[in-house]
Write a protein that holds these residues in place. Structure first.
Motif, PDB file in Angstrom:
ATOM      1  N   GLN A 156       0.965  -1.233  -0.085  1.00 20.06           N
ATOM      2  CA  GLN A 156       0.163  -0.183   0.054  1.00 20.06           C
ATOM      3  C   GLN A 156       1.041   1.340   0.024  1.00 20.06           C
ATOM      4  O   GLN A 156       1.672   1.504   0.758  1.00 20.06           O
ATOM      5  N   VAL A 157       0.645   1.895  -0.893  1.00 23.35           N
ATOM      6  CA  VAL A 157       1.640   3.041  -1.227  1.00 23.35           C
ATOM      7  C   VAL A 157       0.740   4.454  -0.582  1.00 23.35           C
ATOM      8  O   VAL A 157      -0.379   4.875  -1.087  1.00 23.35           O
ATOM      9  N   THR A 158       1.360   5.221   0.083  1.00 24.47           N
ATOM     10  CA  THR A 158       0.612   6.419   0.816  1.00 24.47           C
ATOM     11  C   THR A 158       1.596   7.614   0.162  1.00 24.47           C
ATOM     12  O   THR A 158       2.596   7.623   0.810  1.00 24.47           O
ATOM     13  N   PRO A 159       1.008   8.316  -0.542  1.00 18.84           N
ATOM     14  CA  PRO A 159       1.898   9.759  -0.938  1.00 18.84           C
ATOM     15  C   PRO A 159       1.923  10.643   0.132  1.00 18.84           C
ATOM     16  O   PRO A 159       1.297  10.699   1.069  1.00 18.84           O
ATOM     17  N   LYS A 160       3.298  11.411  -0.003  1.00 19.60           N
ATOM     18  CA  LYS A 160       3.406  12.396   0.982  1.00 19.60           C
ATOM     19  C   LYS A 160       3.690  13.712   0.086  1.00 19.60           C
ATOM     20  O   LYS A 160       4.055  13.477  -1.074  1.00 19.60           O
ATOM     21  N   LEU A 169       5.121   6.566   1.691  1.00 21.87           N
ATOM     22  CA  LEU A 169       5.303   5.357   2.296  1.00 21.87           C
ATOM     23  C   LEU A 169       4.910   4.199   1.724  1.00 21.87           C
ATOM     24  O   LEU A 169       3.623   4.364   1.176  1.00 21.87           O
ATOM     25  N   VAL A 170       5.797   3.160   1.871  1.00 22.44           N
ATOM     26  CA  VAL A 170       4.967   2.129   1.141  1.00 22.44           C
ATOM     27  C   VAL A 170       5.039   1.070   2.602  1.00 22.44           C
ATOM     28  O   VAL A 170       6.020   0.659   3.134  1.00 22.44           O
ATOM     29  N   LYS A 171       3.564   0.458   2.722  1.00 25.63           N
ATOM     30  CA  LYS A 171       3.452  -0.635   3.785  1.00 25.63           C
ATOM     31  C   LYS A 171       3.382  -1.632   3.110  1.00 25.63           C
ATOM     32  O   LYS A 171       2.695  -1.995   1.939  1.00 25.63           O
ATOM     33  N   ILE A 172       4.100  -2.903   3.724  1.00 31.10           N
ATOM     34  CA  ILE A 172       4.055  -4.169   2.890  1.00 31.10           C
ATOM     35  C   ILE A 172       3.702  -4.974   3.986  1.00 31.10           C
ATOM     36  O   ILE A 172       4.246  -5.178   5.354  1.00 31.10           O
ATOM     37  N   THR A 173       2.345  -5.928   3.646  1.00 40.92           N
ATOM     38  CA  THR A 173       1.943  -6.957   4.706  1.00 40.92           C
ATOM     39  C   THR A 173       2.156  -8.026   4.027  1.00 40.92           C
ATOM     40  O   THR A 173       1.684  -8.412   2.868  1.00 40.92           O
TER      41      THR A 173
END
Length: 158
Positions: free
Chosen positions: A111-115, A120-124
């Motif tokens: 999941q990529v969250t722009p700033k 930020l890339v959250k890897i699950t």
């Protein structure tokens, strides 16, 4: 990079977060529907990606990956699902050497969250163990973190 985990034996997860400096939109595009560029961005880790069913851009397509982990060449056939609205990409393992020998199932979610700058890339990494003595797949999570870091560095050079 932060690593954490939750365990209940049936369905478990390990997670990591990676700060990126490159354009989050470009990174999302590469990990969602430009998988053919991953070996160029992370050549020490990923050697080849081929379409097995479908195409490069469509949810439900199946890809075959060839990569090296801990000095061993492994393969993974996965089905990709893309959620553009939430900047989410999930890869569900269908077949593969090594990973599915220890885990009944394996699903990778990015999941990529722009700033304002980067993102930020959250890897699950969701999985089910075949044997309760098998360790959590932390080495696969570290591998995925390294690939995202390589992609980030590659995009910064463009």
């Amino acid at each position: 990079m932060a690593l954490s985990g939750a365990s209940n034996y049936k369905a478990e997860t390990v997670e990591a977060e990676v700060e990126i400096k490159s354009n989050s939109g470009k990174l999302f595009k590469l990990i969602s529907n430009q998988h053919h560029d991953v070996p160029k961005a992370s050549s020490d880790n990923v050697h080849d990606v081929a379409v097995h069913e479908g195409d490069w851009e469509t949810s439900g397509s199946v890809k075959l990956w060839k990569y090296t982990l801990d000095g061993n060449v492994e393969t993974l056939k996965e089905k990709v699902e893309i959620d553009e609205a939430n900047k989410l990409v999930s890869l569900t393992a269908l077949e593969g050497s090594h990973v599915l020998e220890k885990y009944k199932s394996c699903k990778i979610i990015f999941q990529v969250t722009p700033k304002s700058e980067g993102g930020l890339v959250k890897i699950t990494l969701g999985y089910q163990r075949l044997n309760e003595n098998d360790p959590p797949p932390h080495k696969y999570l570290r591998f995925l973190v390294n690939v995202i870091q390589d992609i980030d560095a590659h995009l910064l050079k463009e």
